[in-house]
Design an enzyme around this catalytic site. Structure first.
Site, mmCIF file in Angstrom:
data_model
loop_
_atom_site.group_PDB
_atom_site.id
_atom_site.type_symbol
_atom_site.label_atom_id
_atom_site.label_comp_id
_atom_site.label_asym_id
_atom_site.label_seq_id
_atom_site.Cartn_x
_atom_site.Cartn_y
_atom_site.Cartn_z
ATOM 1 N N THR A 10 0.804 -1.219 0.000
ATOM 2 C CA THR A 10 0.000 0.000 0.000
ATOM 3 C C THR A 10 0.841 1.275 0.000
ATOM 4 O O THR A 10 2.034 1.264 0.320
ATOM 5 C CB THR A 10 -0.940 0.031 1.226
ATOM 6 O OG1 THR A 10 -0.160 0.109 2.417
ATOM 7 C CG2 THR A 10 -1.839 -1.187 1.272
ATOM 8 N N ASP A 11 0.169 2.373 -0.322
ATOM 9 C CA ASP A 11 0.806 3.688 -0.238
ATOM 10 C C ASP A 11 0.590 4.235 1.174
ATOM 11 O O ASP A 11 0.064 3.542 2.048
ATOM 12 C CB ASP A 11 0.263 4.629 -1.307
ATOM 13 C CG ASP A 11 -1.234 4.876 -1.202
ATOM 14 O OD1 ASP A 11 -1.847 4.607 -0.130
ATOM 15 O OD2 ASP A 11 -1.820 5.348 -2.185
ATOM 16 N N CYS A 12 0.931 5.487 1.416
ATOM 17 C CA CYS A 12 0.825 6.062 2.759
ATOM 18 C C CYS A 12 -0.620 6.180 3.239
ATOM 19 O O CYS A 12 -0.865 6.325 4.429
ATOM 20 C CB CYS A 12 1.545 7.408 2.830
ATOM 21 S SG CYS A 12 0.874 8.650 1.719
#
Length: 122
Positions: A10-12
């Site tokens: 995932t991203d942030c």
């Protein structure tokens, strides 16, 4: 093939990073071979992605359990066109059409018959 979304995917914001959908599809294609006791790679023979068209429909997030389905659309002597979908429950989150070419000694080559069997049904 089932895939669990981990933090590293995932991203942030906790949403699956766009390129990881391609990784999930690649993993699912390899797994089809492993389930049949085969390998998608033999020393100097293997499939490579020639082209793809991706459609991102809805995000997957950390912790989701996803399912990747692979369907053979077109078969030629040295290439295949596949459709792959990633779903969460019954909802399609991502789909792509991918053309893979079979190479032997770095040149397009006829796909061995046992390799075609791998893609009959997921």
């Amino acid at each position: 093939m089932k895939i669990r979304v981990y933090y590293e995917d995932t991203d942030c914001g906790g949403v699956v990073y766009h390129s990881n959908y391609l990784n999930f599809c690649e993993r699912a294609r390899s797994e089809l071979f492993f389930q049949k006791g085969l390998s998608p790679h033999k020393s100097d023979e293997f499939f490579v992605v020639k082209s793809l068209e991706a459609d991102y429909k809805s995000p997957a997030v950390f912790g989701d359990e996803l399912f990747v389905k692979t369907t053979l659309l077109e078969r030629k002597s040295a290439s295949l066109v596949l459709h792959q979908e990633i779903k969460k429950d019954e909802k399609v989150l991502f789909s792509m059409r991918v053309k893979v070419a079979y190479l032997k000694n770095a040149k397009p080559s006829k796909i061995p018959s046992e390799m075609f069997e791998v893609f009959k049904n997921d």
